[in-house]
Design a protein around this motif. Sequence first.
Motif, PDB file in Angstrom:
ATOM      1  N   THR A  29      11.613   1.979  -3.940  1.00 58.31           N
ATOM      2  CA  THR A  29      12.310   0.845  -3.329  1.00 58.31           C
ATOM      3  C   THR A  29      11.566   0.376  -2.089  1.00 58.31           C
ATOM      4  OG1 THR A  29      14.448   1.579  -4.175  1.00 58.31           O
ATOM      5  CG2 THR A  29      14.492   0.082  -2.280  1.00 58.31           C
ATOM      6  N   ARG A  30      11.177   1.315  -1.231  1.00 50.22           N
ATOM      7  CA  ARG A  30      10.427   0.946  -0.019  1.00 50.22           C
ATOM      8  C   ARG A  30       9.065   0.366  -0.360  1.00 50.22           C
ATOM      9  NH1 ARG A  30      11.914   5.385   4.550  1.00 50.22           N
ATOM     10  NH2 ARG A  30      13.993   4.597   4.917  1.00 50.22           N
ATOM     11  N   ALA A  31       8.407   0.933  -1.348  1.00 52.02           N
ATOM     12  CA  ALA A  31       7.101   0.419  -1.765  1.00 52.02           C
ATOM     13  C   ALA A  31       7.232  -1.000  -2.323  1.00 52.02           C
ATOM     14  CB  ALA A  31       6.473   1.352  -2.802  1.00 52.02           C
ATOM     15  N   GLN A  68       1.360   2.149  -3.745  1.00 55.17           N
ATOM     16  CA  GLN A  68       1.908   2.213  -2.394  1.00 55.17           C
ATOM     17  C   GLN A  68       2.639   3.534  -2.158  1.00 55.17           C
ATOM     18  OE1 GLN A  68       0.973   0.234  -0.207  1.00 55.17           O
ATOM     19  NE2 GLN A  68       2.409   0.343   1.478  1.00 55.17           N
ATOM     20  N   VAL A  69       3.381   4.007  -3.148  1.00 50.99           N
ATOM     21  CA  VAL A  69       4.047   5.311  -3.014  1.00 50.99           C
ATOM     22  C   VAL A  69       3.000   6.410  -2.857  1.00 50.99           C
ATOM     23  CG1 VAL A  69       5.439   7.066  -4.201  1.00 50.99           C
ATOM     24  CG2 VAL A  69       6.164   4.674  -4.219  1.00 50.99           C
ATOM     25  N   PRO A  99      -2.684   0.878  18.828  1.00 55.78           N
ATOM     26  CA  PRO A  99      -2.247   1.350  17.527  1.00 55.78           C
ATOM     27  C   PRO A  99      -3.444   1.672  16.656  1.00 55.78           C
ATOM     28  CG  PRO A  99      -1.957  -1.015  17.654  1.00 55.78           C
ATOM     29  CD  PRO A  99      -2.425  -0.551  19.010  1.00 55.78           C
ATOM     30  N   GLN A 100      -3.252   2.574  15.753  1.00 61.62           N
ATOM     31  CA  GLN A 100      -4.296   2.985  14.844  1.00 61.62           C
ATOM     32  C   GLN A 100      -4.614   1.830  13.895  1.00 61.62           C
ATOM     33  OE1 GLN A 100      -3.894   6.931  13.412  1.00 61.62           O
ATOM     34  NE2 GLN A 100      -4.605   6.383  11.382  1.00 61.62           N
ATOM     35  N   PRO A 101      -5.904   1.577  13.637  1.00 61.33           N
ATOM     36  CA  PRO A 101      -6.223   0.509  12.704  1.00 61.33           C
ATOM     37  C   PRO A 101      -5.655   0.811  11.326  1.00 61.33           C
ATOM     38  CG  PRO A 101      -8.227   1.464  13.656  1.00 61.33           C
ATOM     39  CD  PRO A 101      -7.062   2.247  14.162  1.00 61.33           C
ATOM     40  N   SER A 102      -5.263  -0.220  10.639  1.00 59.32           N
ATOM     41  CA  SER A 102      -4.688  -0.073   9.308  1.00 59.32           C
ATOM     42  C   SER A 102      -5.716   0.477   8.335  1.00 59.32           C
ATOM     43  CB  SER A 102      -4.186  -1.434   8.827  1.00 59.32           C
ATOM     44  OG  SER A 102      -3.793  -1.359   7.493  1.00 59.32           O
ATOM     45  N   ALA A 103      -5.309   1.480   7.553  1.00 59.96           N
ATOM     46  CA  ALA A 103      -6.211   2.063   6.567  1.00 59.96           C
ATOM     47  C   ALA A 103      -6.329   1.194   5.335  1.00 59.96           C
ATOM     48  CB  ALA A 103      -5.708   3.457   6.178  1.00 59.96           C
ATOM     49  N   GLY A 104      -5.295   0.448   5.040  1.00 62.79           N
ATOM     50  CA  GLY A 104      -5.288  -0.362   3.826  1.00 62.79           C
ATOM     51  C   GLY A 104      -5.483  -1.816   4.138  1.00 62.79           C
ATOM     52  N   GLY A 105      -5.436  -2.619   3.111  1.00 64.12           N
ATOM     53  CA  GLY A 105      -5.481  -4.054   3.299  1.00 64.12           C
ATOM     54  C   GLY A 105      -4.158  -4.509   3.860  1.00 64.12           C
ATOM     55  N   ASP A 112       1.149  -2.635   5.915  1.00 61.57           N
ATOM     56  CA  ASP A 112       0.071  -1.679   5.680  1.00 61.57           C
ATOM     57  C   ASP A 112       0.059  -1.367   4.187  1.00 61.57           C
ATOM     58  OD1 ASP A 112      -1.939   0.193   5.891  1.00 61.57           O
ATOM     59  OD2 ASP A 112      -0.648   1.762   6.702  1.00 61.57           O
ATOM     60  N   LEU A 113      -0.630  -2.200   3.448  1.00 64.06           N
ATOM     61  CA  LEU A 113      -0.676  -2.095   1.999  1.00 64.06           C
ATOM     62  C   LEU A 113      -1.861  -1.239   1.597  1.00 64.06           C
ATOM     63  CD1 LEU A 113       0.973  -3.332  -0.352  1.00 64.06           C
ATOM     64  CD2 LEU A 113      -0.768  -5.112  -0.478  1.00 64.06           C
ATOM     65  N   SER A 114      -1.647  -0.323   0.670  1.00 63.37           N
ATOM     66  CA  SER A 114      -2.738   0.546   0.242  1.00 63.37           C
ATOM     67  C   SER A 114      -3.850  -0.278  -0.390  1.00 63.37           C
ATOM     68  CB  SER A 114      -2.233   1.586  -0.757  1.00 63.37           C
ATOM     69  OG  SER A 114      -2.205   1.060  -2.064  1.00 63.37           O
ATOM     70  N   PRO A 115      -5.094   0.192  -0.270  1.00 67.34           N
ATOM     71  CA  PRO A 115      -6.198  -0.536  -0.894  1.00 67.34           C
ATOM     72  C   PRO A 115      -5.998  -0.723  -2.403  1.00 67.34           C
ATOM     73  CG  PRO A 115      -7.049   1.065   0.658  1.00 67.34           C
ATOM     74  CD  PRO A 115      -5.570   1.323   0.532  1.00 67.34           C
ATOM     75  N   GLN A 116      -5.478   0.285  -3.089  1.00 66.02           N
ATOM     76  CA  GLN A 116      -5.257   0.160  -4.531  1.00 66.02           C
ATOM     77  C   GLN A 116      -4.174  -0.858  -4.842  1.00 66.02           C
ATOM     78  OE1 GLN A 116      -4.677   4.370  -5.391  1.00 66.02           O
ATOM     79  NE2 GLN A 116      -6.461   4.279  -6.737  1.00 66.02           N
TER      80      GLN A 116
END
Length: 132
Positions: A29-31, A68-69, A99-105, A112-116
């Motif tokens: 749901t959160r993803a 995302q999960v 703040p820490q730079p975002s790891a994802g796109g 903060d969306l995962s690269p995949q």
Amino acid sequence: MARRVYATVEQLTEWTGKPVPPDAARLLTRASEDVDDALLTAVYDVDDAGMPTDPDVAQALADAACAQVAYREETGDTGTGAAGRWSSVSIGPVSMSGPQPSAGGTGAGNVDLSPQAYRALARAGLLPGVIR
């Protein structure tokens, strides 16, 4: 309005190839909310419940939610945004860098969306907000 959840627990199991956490439904749901935030400018056909009608778009959204999960599981983030918030923290005397730079796109909603997940949405033509 009911929340849209783009992937099932079964799809998450298939996507990760691992047993899912006990709170997988909540994580999906959160993803899915993250995916929605990233798609603020995307245009695609939906049914009365707001779910995509095109099977390729539905699959892209399911893949993005599952990615995302998995990303949140790897980074230790529960979806609240609290994990990975600072690049450095000290306790005494208190010192924070951030703040820490975002790891994802990042999508349109600055999530903060995962690269995949980002790639799944981009391959489907949903990022950045394609108008057809």
